[in-house]
Design a protein around this motif. Structure first.
Motif, mmCIF file in Angstrom:
data_model
loop_
_atom_site.group_PDB
_atom_site.id
_atom_site.type_symbol
_atom_site.label_atom_id
_atom_site.label_comp_id
_atom_site.label_asym_id
_atom_site.label_seq_id
_atom_site.Cartn_x
_atom_site.Cartn_y
_atom_site.Cartn_z
ATOM 1 N N PRO A 1 9.638 -11.049 3.455
ATOM 2 C CA PRO A 1 8.940 -11.852 2.434
ATOM 3 C C PRO A 1 8.040 -11.002 1.538
ATOM 4 N N ALA A 2 7.737 -9.774 1.975
ATOM 5 C CA ALA A 2 6.805 -8.924 1.234
ATOM 6 C C ALA A 2 7.516 -7.915 0.338
ATOM 7 N N TYR A 3 8.801 -8.142 0.034
ATOM 8 C CA TYR A 3 9.552 -7.134 -0.714
ATOM 9 C C TYR A 3 9.119 -6.992 -2.169
ATOM 10 N N PHE A 4 8.384 -7.980 -2.708
ATOM 11 C CA PHE A 4 7.864 -7.809 -4.062
ATOM 12 C C PHE A 4 6.785 -6.728 -4.117
ATOM 13 N N GLY A 5 6.427 -6.193 -2.958
ATOM 14 C CA GLY A 5 5.552 -5.031 -2.938
ATOM 15 C C GLY A 5 6.171 -3.863 -3.685
ATOM 16 N N LEU A 6 7.524 -3.829 -3.745
ATOM 17 C CA LEU A 6 8.225 -2.813 -4.529
ATOM 18 C C LEU A 6 7.838 -2.906 -6.005
ATOM 19 N N VAL A 7 7.773 -4.118 -6.524
ATOM 20 C CA VAL A 7 7.389 -4.337 -7.923
ATOM 21 C C VAL A 7 5.922 -3.980 -8.130
ATOM 22 N N MET A 8 5.083 -4.351 -7.176
ATOM 23 C CA MET A 8 3.662 -4.022 -7.267
ATOM 24 C C MET A 8 3.456 -2.514 -7.339
ATOM 25 N N ALA A 9 4.115 -1.782 -6.431
ATOM 26 C CA ALA A 9 3.917 -0.330 -6.358
ATOM 27 C C ALA A 9 4.475 0.370 -7.593
ATOM 28 N N THR A 10 5.687 0.000 -8.000
ATOM 29 C CA THR A 10 6.297 0.630 -9.176
ATOM 30 C C THR A 10 5.478 0.334 -10.422
ATOM 31 N N GLY A 11 5.013 -0.911 -10.538
ATOM 32 C CA GLY A 11 4.251 -1.311 -11.711
ATOM 33 C C GLY A 11 2.934 -0.583 -11.851
ATOM 34 N N ILE A 12 2.218 -0.431 -10.751
ATOM 35 C CA ILE A 12 0.901 0.190 -10.862
ATOM 36 C C ILE A 12 1.022 1.697 -11.072
ATOM 37 N N VAL A 13 2.050 2.330 -10.497
ATOM 38 C CA VAL A 13 2.261 3.758 -10.768
ATOM 39 C C VAL A 13 2.644 3.951 -12.232
ATOM 40 N N SER A 14 3.432 3.024 -12.775
ATOM 41 C CA SER A 14 3.794 3.075 -14.190
ATOM 42 C C SER A 14 2.561 2.956 -15.078
ATOM 43 N N LEU A 15 1.693 2.003 -14.776
ATOM 44 C CA LEU A 15 0.470 1.817 -15.564
ATOM 45 C C LEU A 15 -0.450 3.029 -15.450
#
Length: 358
Positions: free
Chosen positions: A22-36
């Protein structure tokens, strides 16, 4: 898993939709914040690559989550009301909020950012009151040492992600929406602080007064720091937005004091979490294998770099740049290692799948 002869073992089930974290959107969180963070560090090409990758990842995960809810509703909603797995769904809120921020900061696309902000708001309301109501009314509940971990603080991260996106949206909105969005940002920032105080007290109590094994120290414990980092980012944006809203100007001493408090608390956690990691993997020799939950450890590193940069700007310190760059590179390396682990894991699953008996 393979047999001694190297032939894939057909008796071991291959993880599929039913077993998806259920926590796989952590991938989006991590990629997004490294991008920012990359964009703020003056690396627009890297930021753009990760941004477009994140759009694809977000779309794929949305499809997979919807398929899981349709094909395995009992597992999907059962995980949502489970004390250990339920908070993982808050990654969907935070991931949507981070992607919304990317659209606004990197692409200056406030229409897409606003649409994703609205999706995040709807998800936040639905998940917050579903999950915590279910935890309250269910008859059979685990004891504290079996039912709580650092993943519960994803509720804080989700709430603060609304504060961040609301503050960003407010800077490019006309009146009266600018005042209203800043008020939403302020309210959610305060709600996130409230949740952290409640939950962190329980987590620290579990730390100190119950048996703690290496298996209990799951990667989401890094959210102990990450929740404070995103709270610092939200507070810094509110400070920068103060000229837009008179009520924020009147609250500036409070905003600055608590924002520094959040940053200092997050900073305090870093040595503690490193020591616990050494204890887990070096002293106790707990195996280090890819797990979707490790994205919950990458995200706090990137968020700490980003929030420190914004705090330095909002408070006009001018002496935190070195710390920001150090944590950006650490977060980038952690993201690369975890992403490689994910690809290896997916390749292993694909190699095994054809050997599964119908």
């Amino acid at each position: 898993m393979t047999t001694a002869t190297g032939i894939p073992n057909p008796t071991r089930p291959v993880p599929g939709l039913a077993d998806m974290s259920p926590a796989y959107f952590g991938l989006v969180m991590a990629t997004g914040i490294v991008s920012l963070a990359a964009f703020m560090m003056g690396r627009p090409t890297l930021a753009s690559i990760l941004f477009h990758l994140n759009i694809g990842q977000y779309g794929v995960l949305c499809v997979l989550y919807l398929l899981r809810a349709w094909r395995h509703p009992r597992r999907f909603f059962g995980d949502m009301t489970d004390h250990l797995t339920g908070p993982g769904y808050f990654t969907a809120v935070a991931g949507t909020g981070i992607l919304s921020s990317q659209f606004m900061v990197l692409d200056e696309n406030y229409a897409a950012g606003g649409a994703l902000w609205l999706v995040a708001v709807i998800l936040w309301f639905g998940l917050t009151y579903t999950i915590f109501t279910a935890f309250t009314v269910k008859r059979d509940k685990p004891t504290l040492d079996k039912g709580i971990n650092g993943g519960w603080l994803l509720a804080v991260v989700a709430t603060q992600s609304l504060s961040v996106t609301s503050a960003l949206l407010a800077t490019h909105s006309g009146q009266p929406y600018r005042l209203e969005l800043n008020f939403i940002a302020l309210s959610t920032w305060l709600w996130g602080g409230m949740l952290y105080i409640w939950l962190m007290a329980l987590i620290f109590y579990r730390y100190a007064f119950f048996r703690f094994s290496p298996g209990d120290l799951a990667p989401p414990y890094w959210i102990n720091m990450g929740a404070m980092a995103i709270s610092t980012l939200a507070g810094s944006l509110l400070i920068l937005n103060a000229p837009q809203a008179p009520y924020l100007t009147s609250l500036l001493p409070f905003l600055k004091g608590f924002t520094i408090f959040y940053w200092a608390t997050g900073t305090w956690w870093i040595p503690m979490l490193l020591l616990l990691g050494v204890w887990r993997h070096v002293y106790e020799r707990f195996p280090l294998r890819y797990d979707p939950l490790y994205w919950g450890a990458v995200f706090p590193l990137g968020m700490y770099a980003t929030c420190t940069l914004q705090l330095d700007h909002a408070m006009e310190f001018g002496f935190l740049t070195g710390l920001t760059r150090t944590f950006f590179y650490i977060a980038l390396v952690a993201w690369c290692v975890t992403f490689a682990g994910m690809l290896y894991r997916l390749a292993s699953i694909l190699r095994r799948r054809p050997c599964i008996s119908p």
